[in-house]
Every structure is written in C-alpha cells, then in structure tokens.
Design an enzyme around this catalytic site. Structure first.
Site, PDB file in Angstrom:
ATOM      1  N   ARG A   1      -8.916   0.088  -5.161  1.00 36.89           N
ATOM      2  CA  ARG A   1      -9.197  -1.287  -5.573  1.00 36.89           C
ATOM      3  C   ARG A   1      -9.945  -1.255  -6.896  1.00 36.89           C
ATOM      4  O   ARG A   1     -10.834  -0.419  -7.100  1.00 36.89           O
ATOM      5  CB  ARG A   1     -10.025  -2.039  -4.523  1.00 36.89           C
ATOM      6  CG  ARG A   1      -9.266  -2.418  -3.254  1.00 36.89           C
ATOM      7  CD  ARG A   1      -8.159  -3.431  -3.535  1.00 36.89           C
ATOM      8  NE  ARG A   1      -7.463  -3.853  -2.337  1.00 36.89           N
ATOM      9  CZ  ARG A   1      -6.379  -3.271  -1.846  1.00 36.89           C
ATOM     10  NH1 ARG A   1      -5.871  -2.200  -2.465  1.00 36.89           N
ATOM     11  NH2 ARG A   1      -5.787  -3.736  -0.755  1.00 36.89           N
TER      12      ARG A   1
ATOM     13  N   HIS B   1      -0.004  -1.945  -9.809  1.00 27.57           N
ATOM     14  CA  HIS B   1      -0.287  -1.948  -8.367  1.00 27.57           C
ATOM     15  C   HIS B   1       0.987  -1.662  -7.569  1.00 27.57           C
ATOM     16  O   HIS B   1       1.451  -2.485  -6.774  1.00 27.57           O
ATOM     17  CB  HIS B   1      -0.914  -3.265  -7.913  1.00 27.57           C
ATOM     18  CG  HIS B   1      -1.684  -3.113  -6.622  1.00 27.57           C
ATOM     19  ND1 HIS B   1      -2.712  -3.936  -6.263  1.00 27.57           N
ATOM     20  CD2 HIS B   1      -1.569  -2.211  -5.593  1.00 27.57           C
ATOM     21  CE1 HIS B   1      -3.201  -3.572  -5.090  1.00 27.57           C
ATOM     22  NE2 HIS B   1      -2.523  -2.522  -4.663  1.00 27.57           N
TER      23      HIS B   1
ATOM     24  N   GLU C   1      -5.442  -9.350 -10.711  1.00 29.66           N
ATOM     25  CA  GLU C   1      -4.021  -9.002 -10.709  1.00 29.66           C
ATOM     26  C   GLU C   1      -3.168 -10.249 -10.554  1.00 29.66           C
ATOM     27  O   GLU C   1      -3.520 -11.117  -9.740  1.00 29.66           O
ATOM     28  CB  GLU C   1      -3.726  -8.011  -9.571  1.00 29.66           C
ATOM     29  CG  GLU C   1      -4.474  -6.699  -9.716  1.00 29.66           C
ATOM     30  CD  GLU C   1      -4.184  -5.711  -8.586  1.00 29.66           C
ATOM     31  OE1 GLU C   1      -3.401  -6.064  -7.675  1.00 29.66           O
ATOM     32  OE2 GLU C   1      -4.733  -4.606  -8.626  1.00 29.66           O
TER      33      GLU C   1
ATOM     34  N   ASP D   1      -3.912   2.063 -11.017  1.00 26.78           N
ATOM     35  CA  ASP D   1      -2.873   1.246 -10.389  1.00 26.78           C
ATOM     36  C   ASP D   1      -3.432  -0.097  -9.925  1.00 26.78           C
ATOM     37  O   ASP D   1      -2.662  -0.960  -9.514  1.00 26.78           O
ATOM     38  CB  ASP D   1      -2.269   1.994  -9.195  1.00 26.78           C
ATOM     39  CG  ASP D   1      -1.069   1.286  -8.587  1.00 26.78           C
ATOM     40  OD1 ASP D   1      -0.165   0.895  -9.356  1.00 26.78           O
ATOM     41  OD2 ASP D   1      -1.036   1.116  -7.354  1.00 26.78           O
TER      42      ASP D   1
ATOM     43  N   ARG E   1      -7.526   8.968   5.410  1.00 25.32           N
ATOM     44  CA  ARG E   1      -6.108   9.332   5.515  1.00 25.32           C
ATOM     45  C   ARG E   1      -5.499   9.631   4.151  1.00 25.32           C
ATOM     46  O   ARG E   1      -4.865  10.671   3.946  1.00 25.32           O
ATOM     47  CB  ARG E   1      -5.361   8.190   6.206  1.00 25.32           C
ATOM     48  CG  ARG E   1      -3.892   8.419   6.448  1.00 25.32           C
ATOM     49  CD  ARG E   1      -3.379   7.446   7.512  1.00 25.32           C
ATOM     50  NE  ARG E   1      -3.847   6.097   7.240  1.00 25.32           N
ATOM     51  CZ  ARG E   1      -3.151   5.171   6.565  1.00 25.32           C
ATOM     52  NH1 ARG E   1      -1.951   5.463   6.118  1.00 25.32           N
ATOM     53  NH2 ARG E   1      -3.634   3.962   6.376  1.00 25.32           N
TER      54      ARG E   1
END
Length: 321
Positions: free
Chosen positions: A240, A287, A268, A263, A159
């Site tokens: 990821r 992110h 994190e 990103d 997608r």
C-alpha cells in the site's frame, strides 16, 4: 421494475470477459463503468440511481458520507476477503447488504510482481525499453547490478513476504526480515535473519514491503527510515502506498539517493501531474499486483453468485465488520 446493477472499477475493461453474466443480466439491468471516479461527488452522481453496486477491491472507497448519498443502494458487493475502504457499520445502519468473495489465488500474483519490479529496477529494464522505443540503444542507460550475493530486506514476512523470500533465495541473495511481531524462528523457517528495522534498512540492497495497511503501519517508512537506506538501494512496494510517507519518498528520489519500484500509491489512479511520473530512479506499474486472470475469474464469478443470492432473498458471503 428490474433492479439496476453497476459494475464499477472495471479499469482494465476485463469484467465482462472474466465471467458469465447471462443469469444476472436476465434478472437485472447491468451496466459496466470503466473510468475511475474523480472524487466523491462524481461517485455519488454516477451511482445514485443503482440498487446494487459491484466494486473491485479498494479502488472506490465507500465511506459513510458517500453511502448517505446513495438513496437506492440495497447491496454492495466487494471482492476479496476484506476491504478497509468500506464503512461496514454505515452500510449496516442503512440495512444495506455487503458481500465479499474469496481472495482468488494464493498471493503469488502480487509476490511475482514484487520480484518483477526488483529485477526491472536492478537492471534498468524500463529505461532500456524506453530507449529502444525512442530510436536509441544503450546510450544513457546506466549499468545495473546483479542480485546474487546482495541483501534483500523483507519488511513483513507473512504469506507474500515468505514467497518473496523464496525468490530471493533462488537468486542467491542474503535475506533479512523484520515486522513488529516476527519471531526469530519464523524468520529462520523462511531462510531469513530477524534484525531490527533500522539494521535491515541500512544493510539491504533491496527493501521489499509486505505489510498490511493499518493505523499502526501508516507512514512506516518516513524521512528518517529512508535516510538509513544505502545509496542506490531499491525500495519495492506492492502493498500500500501509505506505508511510505510520500513527501519523504519524493525527496529521496529527487536527491537520487534511492530507487523506487512501485505498484501502489497514496492516491489511485495516480494523478496525471503527480511528480512520481517525472522523477528519475523509478519503475512504476499501475497497481497490477492482484490483476491476473485467475483472480478476476474468482472475483467476478463469486460476485455474480452473491448478487443472484441476494435477489433470491438469501444473501451469501457477508463481509465481516
């Protein structure tokens, strides 16, 4: 005694403004926790006194070891349709209810950020912004390059990858695509050409990752794969961090071989002393892929609904194992 509810992972401090908490606060003590937990010990200490935890995506993992240290936990609410950082079996063994929400918007937020990162890297937007703020102007800013006529390689054409393909077509880019199960017909439908992964890496001016993290995709791009990329090519990762071997990525950046527009990261929030914060040839965002008003509105509204249903004894939207 009223149940205690912890709303965790509110790093941007937007949870309260994203939904109406009145009904839940009438029935429970609700606390908003804004800071990331330094480690599992910190998470266990902060959450041990709560009956219900409302989390955001995969920011705080819930492995069996943490679950065992939360004696009062009766319900965990996660946002999104899946969460690979939660040990659903360990929660079920304790009789803890786990609920989910819908995904939010259709993925446009993350795909649009991938586009933004590609454009920012190609035209040195971050360096230009930093120069202006430091009192300078063009000195020290390298020329960028136009994307029209360049080649965009899409690793993953689901997608989000298909959305990115549309942006690439609009910019006049040639599109290549690869994923383990991609067919030539599906690639053609997106305006791309199916090629082997190595051929994509060596022919692309921009490589954009749109793969789900799974055991078979961890370290998908290592030193060998990064070595195939063209000098000065841009690697965009909004999926990821673990899709790319971090040590190999740091080495490629230190050598000035490629540019990374990222990103997502292995850990994190990104540690303050992480070398990525110092290396040149990077555009870094914290992110932000799914962090838009539309998603937060769905996440928090449905999470509140889930908690209220649980308190009524009729849980809804269970998270599948």
């Amino acid at each position: 005694m009223r149940p205690r509810v912890a709303v965790i992972d509110d790093w941007q401090r937007v949870a309260r403004a994203s939904a109406d908490w009145t009904a839940l606060e009438a029935r429970a003590e609700v606390l908003f926790l804004h800071d990331a937990f330094a480690d599992e010990d910190a998470a266990a200490a902060a959450l041990a006194s709560f009956d219900i935890v409302m989390s955001m995506r995969e920011r705080t993992p819930f492995p069996a070891s943490l679950i065992a240290r939360l004696p009062r936990l009766r319900m965990l609410s996660v946002t999104g349709a899946r969460n690979r950082s939660v040990d659903v079996a360990a929660l079920a063994a304790r009789g803890i209810v786990v609920t989910r929400t819908e995904a939010g918007e259709d993925g446009s937020a993350t795909a649009e950020l991938a586009l933004a990162l590609m454009l920012a890297a190609a035209r040195h937007v971050a360096a230009g912004d930093a120069a202006i703020r430091a009192g300078g102007f063009q000195a020290g800013i390298l020329p960028g390059f136009t994307l029209r006529g360049r080649t965009l390689g899409l690793i993953g054409l689901g997608r989000l990858g298909t959305m990115m393909a549309g942006y690439g077509r609009a910019l006049g880019m040639t599109l290549l695509a690869w994923s383990p199960n991609l067919t030539a017909a599906r690639a053609d439908a997106a305006g791309a050409t199916l090629v082997p992964k190595d051929a994509l890496l060596s022919a692309s001016d921009v490589v954009s990752l749109h793969m789900v993290l799974a055991p078979g995709t961890v370290g998908l791009l290592g030193a060998r794969e990064l070595g195939l990329m063209r000098p000065g090519a841009i690697l965009v990762n909004t999926s990821r961090g673990a899709l790319v071997e971090e040590t190999a990525l740091l080495a490629a950046l230190a050598a000035g071989r490629i540019v990374a527009a990222l990103d997502v990261y292995d850990r994190e929030p990104l540690p303050a002393d992480h070398p990525l914060r110092r290396l040149p040839g990077t555009v870094l965002t914290p992110h932000l892929g799914y962090c838009v008003q539309e998603n937060y509105a769905v996440f928090h509204r449905q999470a509140i609904e889930n908690v209220l249903a649980f308190l009524d004894g009729a849980p809804i939207r269970p998270l599948a194992a």
